[in-house]
Design a protein around this motif. Sequence first.
Motif: not given
Length: 99
Positions: A45-71
């Motif tokens: 997940v790119h540029d994802a927040p890693t913490s939030v102050p106590y007593g709070e909730r954070l919801v953000v939209r980001r972009t994720a890179t998924i590397t699919r495994a081969g068989i």
Amino acid sequence: MSAWFGQRIVEVPCTVEIEQTPETLHAHVTLDATFEIEPGDEVQVHDAPTSVPYGERLVVRRTATITRAGILERLWTRFAGHFELTELYEVSFSERRRL
């Protein structure tokens, strides 16, 4: 042939939710992917927040890179996962009469 060895990279939008309140402490990522994440796949997940102050909730939209495994990588991950799971079964109980 690339399905056997190669990896496929996909970028998808996602929602990151972090909450640290008296009721709950959690972090969740919901991918907007039309497929399931399977053994061997990697998600970054790119540029994802890693913490939030106590007593709070954070919801953000980001972009994720998924590397699919081969068989072969997917099969190896499933095989190796069985041995790692058995490590969880190795539990020992002993009396501790002396400290």
